[in-house]
Design a protein around this motif. Structure first.
Motif, PDB file in Angstrom:
ATOM      1  N   GLU A  38       0.834  -1.208   0.000  1.00  0.00           N
ATOM      2  CA  GLU A  38       0.000   0.000   0.000  1.00  0.00           C
ATOM      3  C   GLU A  38       0.869   1.258   0.000  1.00  0.00           C
ATOM      4  O   GLU A  38       1.726   1.421   0.864  1.00  0.00           O
ATOM      5  N   SER A  39       0.614   2.141  -0.946  1.00  0.00           N
ATOM      6  CA  SER A  39       1.341   3.403  -1.024  1.00  0.00           C
ATOM      7  C   SER A  39       0.671   4.442  -0.131  1.00  0.00           C
ATOM      8  O   SER A  39      -0.411   4.212   0.433  1.00  0.00           O
ATOM      9  N   LEU A  40       1.321   5.597  -0.015  1.00  0.00           N
ATOM     10  CA  LEU A  40       0.749   6.690   0.765  1.00  0.00           C
ATOM     11  C   LEU A  40      -0.611   7.091   0.200  1.00  0.00           C
ATOM     12  O   LEU A  40      -1.558   7.359   0.957  1.00  0.00           O
ATOM     13  N   THR A  41      -0.713   7.115  -1.114  1.00  0.00           N
ATOM     14  CA  THR A  41      -1.980   7.469  -1.750  1.00  0.00           C
ATOM     15  C   THR A  41      -3.058   6.463  -1.409  1.00  0.00           C
ATOM     16  O   THR A  41      -4.192   6.826  -1.072  1.00  0.00           O
TER      17      THR A  41
ATOM     18  N   LYS B  84      -7.825   4.683   1.773  1.00  0.00           N
ATOM     19  CA  LYS B  84      -8.388   3.671   2.664  1.00  0.00           C
ATOM     20  C   LYS B  84      -8.817   4.280   3.990  1.00  0.00           C
ATOM     21  O   LYS B  84      -9.814   3.858   4.589  1.00  0.00           O
ATOM     22  N   LEU B  85      -8.093   5.282   4.455  1.00  0.00           N
ATOM     23  CA  LEU B  85      -8.436   5.914   5.716  1.00  0.00           C
ATOM     24  C   LEU B  85      -9.809   6.574   5.638  1.00  0.00           C
ATOM     25  O   LEU B  85     -10.660   6.376   6.523  1.00  0.00           O
ATOM     26  N   LEU B  86     -10.046   7.357   4.588  1.00  0.00           N
ATOM     27  CA  LEU B  86     -11.343   8.005   4.444  1.00  0.00           C
ATOM     28  C   LEU B  86     -12.445   6.997   4.128  1.00  0.00           C
ATOM     29  O   LEU B  86     -13.592   7.154   4.562  1.00  0.00           O
ATOM     30  N   THR B  87     -12.105   5.961   3.382  1.00  0.00           N
ATOM     31  CA  THR B  87     -13.094   4.927   3.071  1.00  0.00           C
ATOM     32  C   THR B  87     -13.563   4.229   4.332  1.00  0.00           C
ATOM     33  O   THR B  87     -14.773   4.031   4.548  1.00  0.00           O
ATOM     34  N   ASN B  88     -12.640   3.845   5.191  1.00  0.00           N
ATOM     35  CA  ASN B  88     -13.009   3.145   6.418  1.00  0.00           C
ATOM     36  C   ASN B  88     -13.792   4.043   7.360  1.00  0.00           C
ATOM     37  O   ASN B  88     -14.650   3.565   8.103  1.00  0.00           O
TER      38      ASN B  88
ATOM     39  N   VAL C 142      -4.968   0.134  12.759  1.00  0.00           N
ATOM     40  CA  VAL C 142      -4.516  -1.188  12.317  1.00  0.00           C
ATOM     41  C   VAL C 142      -4.770  -1.390  10.824  1.00  0.00           C
ATOM     42  O   VAL C 142      -4.060  -2.143  10.157  1.00  0.00           O
ATOM     43  N   ASP C 143      -5.780  -0.714  10.282  1.00  0.00           N
ATOM     44  CA  ASP C 143      -6.087  -0.865   8.858  1.00  0.00           C
ATOM     45  C   ASP C 143      -5.124  -0.086   7.972  1.00  0.00           C
ATOM     46  O   ASP C 143      -4.955  -0.428   6.797  1.00  0.00           O
ATOM     47  N   THR C 144      -4.506   0.975   8.513  1.00  0.00           N
ATOM     48  CA  THR C 144      -3.656   1.833   7.693  1.00  0.00           C
ATOM     49  C   THR C 144      -2.268   2.061   8.281  1.00  0.00           C
ATOM     50  O   THR C 144      -1.439   2.704   7.631  1.00  0.00           O
ATOM     51  N   GLY C 145      -1.978   1.573   9.480  1.00  0.00           N
ATOM     52  CA  GLY C 145      -0.685   1.816  10.116  1.00  0.00           C
ATOM     53  C   GLY C 145       0.438   0.996   9.514  1.00  0.00           C
ATOM     54  O   GLY C 145       0.225   0.144   8.644  1.00  0.00           O
ATOM     55  N   PHE C 146       1.656   1.245  10.000  1.00  0.00           N
ATOM     56  CA  PHE C 146       2.809   0.499   9.481  1.00  0.00           C
ATOM     57  C   PHE C 146       2.707  -0.980   9.830  1.00  0.00           C
ATOM     58  O   PHE C 146       3.058  -1.847   9.029  1.00  0.00           O
ATOM     59  N   THR C 147       2.240  -1.295  11.020  1.00  0.00           N
ATOM     60  CA  THR C 147       2.092  -2.694  11.424  1.00  0.00           C
ATOM     61  C   THR C 147       0.639  -3.013  11.736  1.00  0.00           C
ATOM     62  O   THR C 147      -0.128  -2.155  12.167  1.00  0.00           O
ATOM     63  N   ASP C 148       0.274  -4.255  11.511  1.00  0.00           N
ATOM     64  CA  ASP C 148      -1.060  -4.772  11.813  1.00  0.00           C
ATOM     65  C   ASP C 148      -0.869  -6.113  12.499  1.00  0.00           C
ATOM     66  O   ASP C 148      -0.486  -7.101  11.868  1.00  0.00           O
TER      67      ASP C 148
ATOM     68  N   LEU D 129     -21.694   3.168  -7.927  1.00  0.00           N
ATOM     69  CA  LEU D 129     -20.318   2.992  -7.485  1.00  0.00           C
ATOM     70  C   LEU D 129     -20.286   2.589  -6.023  1.00  0.00           C
ATOM     71  O   LEU D 129     -21.180   2.909  -5.243  1.00  0.00           O
ATOM     72  N   SER D 130     -19.226   1.878  -5.656  1.00  0.00           N
ATOM     73  CA  SER D 130     -19.053   1.525  -4.249  1.00  0.00           C
ATOM     74  C   SER D 130     -18.561   2.740  -3.484  1.00  0.00           C
ATOM     75  O   SER D 130     -18.093   3.733  -4.060  1.00  0.00           O
ATOM     76  N   ILE D 131     -18.667   2.666  -2.157  1.00  0.00           N
ATOM     77  CA  ILE D 131     -18.145   3.735  -1.313  1.00  0.00           C
ATOM     78  C   ILE D 131     -16.648   3.891  -1.547  1.00  0.00           C
ATOM     79  O   ILE D 131     -16.117   5.006  -1.549  1.00  0.00           O
ATOM     80  N   HIS D 132     -15.950   2.783  -1.767  1.00  0.00           N
ATOM     81  CA  HIS D 132     -14.517   2.838  -2.027  1.00  0.00           C
ATOM     82  C   HIS D 132     -14.206   3.693  -3.253  1.00  0.00           C
ATOM     83  O   HIS D 132     -13.307   4.537  -3.231  1.00  0.00           O
TER      84      HIS D 132
END
Length: 446
Positions: free
Chosen positions: A314-317, A322-326, A337-343, A388-391
């Motif tokens: 996953e890139s920064l973009t 994903k952050l706004l989608t979630n 946990v969905d967007t951090g460096f570690t999960d 369209l999906s929310i994503h």
């Protein structure tokens, strides 16, 4: 027309002519851009120190720009010429049935236009007009006065269209894609695993429970990073090697060699998978189902083959989207946990996102400049028009803002950096979501 500027000097060495401008005031020549790109990857791993020397790490590869650039960084980091060699044991996994690219056209002033194929004229209306791209700027065609040295390139962002059987590919198309992907994986020299999305139907029930946590730097019972490094060096000395040996790969890994003819799953499995996606009533639900099945397959592969960590691309973009989608999906408590460096929600297998500091623009330039191979399947559309999906809506919204306000994506990304993973932890088994393994956010008083 696309804006043009006078040649600028590299901000780092001050001698070379800038080949690209990462941000408004950051022009880089090719050599300095490569050093910058490599340093950012090494710094991300070195700063977090979650991958121990000698550990087996599984790289999730989709064939797209971000994951392909990640594999190239690992290849260069393991080479003997690297100044500070990486010390883990890599393996690759490809899930057949992932996503195709979203084309966001950007103008690349590349001196040697032979690096990219000549763009073909787009019919009217543009077949990708349903996506967000800068067609109004004429970037899909060589503009008048641009000359042969200026070309247009596509900046690929994974959209939310599943490939393979789910996206309606014929068996011949799937075989061709698999063969191309296997050739790419074998060229790395790493052991690899080809997995079909249909295999998610045969996952064991244990995938819905976190595994026993292994000793790590974040675990009180596990060794520290320094202790792990000292132990690794001592073990190498005992083996009589001068620091170049690494643990051998498991016999379950597929070694590099001549590509075998890929085999597709049974038709009955494919039909059962299609019925599962058809049962999901909305495009958003299908997006979530696809992501969940893909993650479960990768985690189970890591468990079966003895990998302690999984690297994703996953890139920064992508992280910002994903952050706004979630947030829109009501997963605000689990953003860290969905967007951090570690999960670490899976317990025995930790997901790591080492590419999350790279913008999609940086990745696109790196892949073009240094000939990083990718395998991309163009998206296919169904005849049925559906919402369209929310994503997709969030992605369009965020990328549209980015066109007018270039700091949009980085601002969203930095906001996510301040979040804590504590709300995602479950206090007991009954308080854990069966699908995503995060704690249930059901207490309205907190």
């Amino acid at each position: 027309p696309c804006p043009r500027s006078q040649p600028r000097s590299c901000m780092k060495c001050g001698q070379g002519t800038a080949a690209l401008v990462i941000r408004v005031g950051d022009p880089f020549c090719r050599a300095c851009f490569r050093d910058y790109f490599v340093h950012k990857f090494r710094a991300m791993l070195g700063k977090n120190r979650v991958i121990f020397p000698g550990e087996k790490v599984l790289l999730a590869v989709s064939g797209g720009p971000a994951s392909s650039a990640m594999v190239r960084q690992v290849q260069e980091g393991l080479s003997r010429e690297a100044a500070k060699r990486l010390r883990f044991v890599p393996g690759l996994v490809y899930v057949e049935g992932e996503r195709a690219p979203l084309l966001l056209c950007v103008y690349l002033p590349i001196p040697n236009s032979s690096l990219l194929p000549a763009p073909s004229p787009l019919p009217a209306p543009c077949p990708i007009s349903d996506f967000l791209h800068c067609a109004r700027a004429g970037c899909c065609h060589p503009g008048p006065g641009n000359g042969a040295g200026n070309v247009a390139a596509a900046l690929a962002l994974p959209p939310h269209l599943p490939e393979g059987a789910v996206r309606g590919q014929s068996p011949e198309q799937r075989e061709q894609t698999l063969a191309q992907m296997e050739t790419l994986l074998q060229a790395t020299g790493f052991p690899y695993h080809l997995i079909h999305l249909e295999e998610a139907l045969e996952l064991p029930p244990s995938i819905l429970q976190p595994g026993p946590e292994r000793g790590s730097a974040s675990s009180p019972s596990g060794p520290s990073y320094k202790e792990a490094v000292d132990s690794f060096i001592q073990q190498q000395r005992q083996d009589g090697d001068s620091g170049t040996s690494l643990p051998a790969h498991s016999s379950q890994d597929t070694p590099a060699g001549a590509p075998a003819t890929p085999r597709l799953p049974d038709a009955a499995q494919t039909q059962e998978l299609l019925r599962s996606f058809e049962a999901a009533g909305t495009a958003t639900a299908r997006e979530e189902l696809l992501e969940m099945l893909r993650t479960h397959l990768i985690v189970q592969t890591a468990r079966d083959r003895g990998y302690a960590k999984v690297m994703t691309g996953e890139s920064l973009t992508r992280v910002a989207v994903k952050l706004l989608t979630n947030l829109s999906l009501g997963r605000g408590a689990f953003l860290a946990v969905d967007t951090g460096f570690t999960d670490q929600r899976h317990g025995d297998v930790m997901l790591v996102r080492p590419m999350r500091d790279y913008t999609a623009k940086e990745i696109a330039f790196y892949n073009v400049f240094f000939s990083v191979p990718t395998v991309i399947v163009p998206p296919l559309f169904t005849k049925r028009r559906e919402k369209l999906s929310i994503h997709q809506l969030v992605e369009r919204f965020l990328l549209g803002l980015q066109e007018e306000f270039p700091s949009t994506i980085s601002t969203v990304y930095r906001t996510g950096e301040k979040l804590s993973p504590e709300p995602a932890k479950a206090s007991s088994e009954s308080q854990r979501c069966l699908l995503c393994l995060c704690g249930l956010d059901t207490d309205g008083g907190e």
